[in-house]
Scaffold this motif. Structure first.
Motif, mmCIF file in Angstrom:
data_model
loop_
_atom_site.group_PDB
_atom_site.id
_atom_site.type_symbol
_atom_site.label_atom_id
_atom_site.label_comp_id
_atom_site.label_asym_id
_atom_site.label_seq_id
_atom_site.Cartn_x
_atom_site.Cartn_y
_atom_site.Cartn_z
ATOM 1 N N UNK A 143 0.777 -1.092 0.025
ATOM 2 C CA UNK A 143 -0.084 -0.002 0.069
ATOM 3 C C UNK A 143 0.944 1.218 -0.002
ATOM 4 N N UNK A 144 0.380 2.196 0.456
ATOM 5 C CA UNK A 144 1.093 3.577 0.357
ATOM 6 C C UNK A 144 2.137 3.424 1.296
ATOM 7 N N UNK A 145 3.428 3.900 0.847
ATOM 8 C CA UNK A 145 4.670 3.887 1.578
ATOM 9 C C UNK A 145 5.199 2.797 1.998
ATOM 10 N N UNK A 146 4.639 1.320 1.599
ATOM 11 C CA UNK A 146 5.352 -0.009 2.018
ATOM 12 C C UNK A 146 5.612 -0.661 0.944
ATOM 13 N N UNK A 147 6.112 -1.867 1.587
ATOM 14 C CA UNK A 147 6.966 -2.538 0.359
ATOM 15 C C UNK A 147 5.992 -3.470 -0.397
ATOM 16 N N UNK A 151 4.586 6.213 -3.262
ATOM 17 C CA UNK A 151 4.005 4.879 -3.480
ATOM 18 C C UNK A 151 4.909 4.059 -4.689
ATOM 19 N N UNK A 152 4.538 2.597 -4.676
ATOM 20 C CA UNK A 152 5.032 1.978 -5.842
ATOM 21 C C UNK A 152 4.204 1.814 -6.836
ATOM 22 N N UNK A 153 4.288 2.218 -8.307
ATOM 23 C CA UNK A 153 3.195 2.045 -9.204
ATOM 24 C C UNK A 153 2.807 0.634 -9.459
ATOM 25 N N UNK A 181 12.103 -10.921 -4.612
ATOM 26 C CA UNK A 181 12.520 -9.518 -4.872
ATOM 27 C C UNK A 181 11.651 -8.454 -4.272
ATOM 28 N N UNK A 182 11.770 -7.449 -3.687
ATOM 29 C CA UNK A 182 10.965 -6.189 -2.954
ATOM 30 C C UNK A 182 11.362 -4.995 -3.546
ATOM 31 N N UNK A 183 10.356 -4.200 -3.328
ATOM 32 C CA UNK A 183 10.378 -2.877 -3.855
ATOM 33 C C UNK A 183 9.690 -1.788 -3.027
ATOM 34 N N UNK A 184 10.706 -0.815 -2.473
ATOM 35 C CA UNK A 184 9.946 0.409 -1.836
ATOM 36 C C UNK A 184 9.850 1.654 -2.476
ATOM 37 N N UNK A 231 14.668 -2.857 -4.354
ATOM 38 C CA UNK A 231 15.004 -1.828 -5.370
ATOM 39 C C UNK A 231 13.824 -0.702 -4.906
ATOM 40 N N UNK A 232 13.974 0.264 -5.743
ATOM 41 C CA UNK A 232 13.345 1.496 -5.346
ATOM 42 C C UNK A 232 12.553 1.958 -6.393
ATOM 43 N N UNK A 233 11.274 2.127 -6.463
ATOM 44 C CA UNK A 233 10.426 2.674 -7.743
ATOM 45 C C UNK A 233 9.605 3.753 -7.107
#
Length: 549
Positions: free
Chosen positions: A354-358, A412-414, A374-377, A406-408
């Motif tokens: 969700x918002x601001x989470x992985x 939030x993550x799209x 894999x994870x993304x913040x 990773x970061x995207x």
């Protein structure tokens, strides 16, 4: 030595209404003489502390009555803690390495004024612990040291064991040592010159932090020091772990913790956590190896407790509701060159953040048992700041360097763009199906449409009691049957360390966090991916119909 079992006043030699006491006690110019002080020649508090401790006798154990001989790691800690620029000394070491006995000896040195050539008068020492009984252990060591002194020196102490546990010293300006429990209000207004915070990792979070803050604020009044000792905490978010990972200025750290991922009976790493074993302190190497083999044979809580207490590892000892124990998970880890191939269909498990989470994705090939994750913040806040806020230090930065995180996006993550990047991880292979949370149905449909995956079958799974109970059981069965193989992954290792299960009255399990700041997204994605792969393997294969001419 005078003992007071109640709250009555005990008059000490050199004090009270009897003026002749001072003459009989050896009072020289109004100062009561303590014989051990005459043997100390060190110029720094650290040197003086080591010299003083060497004059004491071991109060209990298999070497009781013999002179106290400091081990190398003990000398290192004493000298580091009593440097002029240090206010807090922190020692993390395995159980049975005499850390409490060492702290009690240092408290006696402060009580009698042995650490300074010109000590402060009316010194105050605090033994703090989670409860009174735990603090009493250090108090008993202090009393044991006193009982090993010459009788003339013992007469300078008054010991109270009633409603208060206290030791009062009459000479060299006087001093008082007392025991308190984890209630911050009990030390408000105090001004200790030395504070012992025993087994800090075991303190209750709120009460423990309140007590610690009250003690540290009081130390500044008289340039006091604090000694914080404990075995490792079960997780990175514990306040004791924060002391080790993010020490403030003026802190000396000495941590005896072996690298993760080693067998519980590995002797070399056992001796890292138990340096006293080779110097005659506490458990012997043979005993440690024997206990390690016993813990391995029993597994479960016995093995987790051994790793936490004897190997000094950050391993949760709460095993009643953990998803899997650390050893159960590490049994699935193999060297990258030993990973099975990416053969057969791939199940893609998704935990959409969700918002601001992985957001996390797990790839599972059920025919070979290969698992990847894999994870993304989102980019804000930065990984270093996010790690500090979550109480995990630079863990996220390390995961990023390893290619696991990773970061995207910004805040939030799209979902659509992220899912498209996730599929690229398969190097052209299309997933056989995608498994995700039924609650996020609309978001998944939009994300799959945006990633060009509209034709891929989607398996909806609920994260409540009904679906989770089945998925968790299938995941555990696959893991225990060696049908899951994964390369060493910080992302997965720490996700499973934070993952527990909640159990309803019917015995059904569902996934939950062990702590509010825990990140179990990768574990959730892995569970649903492996469970779906297990269902695919168990499904009967359709046979072609026979054609009759």
């Amino acid at each position: 030595m005078k003992k007071d079992s109640g709250n009555a006043v005990a008059y000490l030699p050199g004090f009270g209404p009897n003026a002749d006491d001072s003459a009989r006690s050896g009072d020289r110019g109004g100062t009561v003489v303590f014989s051990l002080l005459e043997k100390i020649r060190g110029k720094t508090p650290g040197m003086r502390a080591c010299q003083f401790l060497a004059l004491l006798r071991i109060p209990e154990g298999k070497k009781a009555g013999k002179p106290l001989k400091l081990a190398k790691f003990q000398k290192s800690f004493v000298k580091g803690t009593f440097r002029p620029d240090v206010m807090v000394g922190v020692l993390s070491i395995g159980r049975g390495n005499a850390k409490t006995a060492l702290a009690a000896g240092l408290s006696l040195a402060e009580l009698v004024g042995a650490l300074e050539e010109a000590p402060q008068p009316k010194r105050e020492i605090i033994f703090a612990a989670r409860n009174r009984d735990q603090a009493k252990i250090a108090f008993q060591f202090l009393v044991g040291y006193i009982e090993g002194l010459p009788q003339a020196d013992q007469d300078l102490f008054a010991i109270r064991r009633g409603s208060k546990l206290e030791v009062e010293f009459a000479g060299n300006g006087g001093g008082l040592a007392r025991v308190i429990a984890a209630d911050g209000k009990s030390v408000l207004g105090g001004a200790p010159t030395l504070a012992i915070l025993d087994e800090r990792a075991a303190w209750e979070r709120e009460k423990g932090d309140s007590l610690e803050n009250a003690i540290l604020s009081g130390l500044g009044k008289r340039d006091g020091r604090a000694i914080i000792i404990s075995t490792s905490a079960p997780d990175d978010a514990n306040t004791f772990s924060r002391w080790l990972d993010e020490p403030p200025p003026g802190t000396f750290i000495q941590e005896h913790r072996p690298p993760m991922g080693l067998p519980a009976d590995d002797l070399e790493s056992l001796l890292i956590a138990n340096p006293g074993a080779v110097e005659g302190i506490g458990s012997t190497p043979d005993w440690l190896e024997a206990q390690a083999r016993r813990a391995i044979a029993r597994g479960g809580s016995a093995l987790s407790s051994f790793r936490n207490l004897n190997r000094n590892e950050r391993v949760s000892t709460e095993d009643r509701s953990v998803l899997v124990t650390v050893d159960e998970w590490m049994a699935a880890e193999v060297d990258p060159d030993q990973l099975p191939p990416r053969d057969g269909p791939c199940v893609l498990g998704i935990d959409l953040g969700g918002s601001r989470s992985m957001s996390a994705a797990a790839f599972y090939w059920p025919e070979t048992g290969r698992l990847e994750a894999i994870g993304t913040f989102p980019a804000f806040p930065a990984l270093a700041d996010r790690g500090a806020a979550d109480g995990v230090s630079d863990r996220y930065v390390q995961m990023n360097a390893r290619g696991e995180l990773s970061v995207m996006g910004e805040n939030t993550v799209p979902p659509g763009r992220w899912l498209a990047e996730v599929v690229k991880h398969l190097d052209g292979q299309n997933p056989a199906c995608i498994v995700g949370d039924r609650f996020r149905h609309a978001e998944f449909l939009e994300a799959m449409q945006g990633a060009g995956l509209a034709r891929v079958p989607f398996i909806w799974r609920g994260f409540g009691w009904k679906d989770s109970a089945e998925d968790i059981e299938r995941f555990r069965r696959a893991l225990f049957d060696a049908q899951v193989k994964v390369a060493p992954s910080m992302l997965l290792r720490f996700a499973f360390a934070d993952a527990i299960t909640l159990v309803d009255p019917a015995g059904n399990h569902k996934l939950a966090k062990a702590r509010s700041l825990g990140r179990i997204d990768a574990a959730a994605a892995a569970v649903i991916a492996v469970a779906q792969g297990a269902r695919m393997q168990a499904a009967p294969q359709k046979k072609a119909r026979a054609l009759w001419s």
